[in-house]
Design a protein around this motif. Structure first.
Motif, PDB file in Angstrom:
ATOM      1  N   TRP A   1       0.866  -1.258  -0.127  1.00 57.25           N
ATOM      2  CA  TRP A   1      -0.086  -0.073  -0.122  1.00 57.25           C
ATOM      3  C   TRP A   1       0.726   1.336  -0.011  1.00 57.25           C
ATOM      4  O   TRP A   1       0.366   2.427   0.308  1.00 57.25           O
ATOM      5  N   ARG A   2       2.146   1.231  -0.461  1.00 55.60           N
ATOM      6  CA  ARG A   2       2.945   2.327  -0.403  1.00 55.60           C
ATOM      7  C   ARG A   2       3.986   1.951  -1.614  1.00 55.60           C
ATOM      8  O   ARG A   2       4.209   0.689  -1.656  1.00 55.60           O
TER       9      ARG A   2
ATOM     10  N   ARG B   1      -2.732   5.325  -0.758  1.00 58.16           N
ATOM     11  CA  ARG B   1      -1.083   5.277  -0.753  1.00 58.16           C
ATOM     12  C   ARG B   1      -0.398   6.662  -0.214  1.00 58.16           C
ATOM     13  O   ARG B   1      -1.091   7.744  -0.775  1.00 58.16           O
TER      14      ARG B   1
END
Length: 109
Positions: free
Chosen positions: A45-46, A92
């Motif tokens: 998620w990043r 994000r």
């Protein structure tokens, strides 16, 4: 209702939902954002500042910064520590390194 100070502690029976990338994900009250995402099959998620490599949970205890997300507009939230109340919008977080805008960076941070 009391909530444990332990990020991984669960309160059985109370469902919470978060929103991430246009999808709603359900978890159990007391789970962290990272726990809810992982429990629903979301592994990253990043992206890293250099190289845009996917990242998710690494240490899981708030020591590193691999799980940073934005929650309801608040930046730099560690997904492994934040326990949502329900309805939060998780996005994000991606920032370019200073001085690297437009450069093709090979190193990863």
């Amino acid at each position: 209702m009391t909530t444990s100070s332990t990020p991984s502690a669960r309160e059985p029976g109370a469902e919470v939902q978060i929103q991430f990338e246009g999808h709603r994900y359900a978890g159990v009250r007391g789970q962290t954002v990272a726990g809810i995402l992982l429990g629903n099959g979301v592994r990253a998620w990043r992206t890293t500042s250099a190289g845009e490599r996917p990242r998710g949970a690494f240490c899981g205890i708030g020591v590193c910064f691999d799980c940073l997300v934005t929650v309801d507009g608040q930046r730099d939230v560690r997904a492994c520590l934040r326990r949502p109340e329900g309805g939060e919008l998780v996005t994000r977080q991606h920032d370019l390194l200073p001085g690297r805008q437009g450069e093709d960076a090979d190193n990863d941070c």
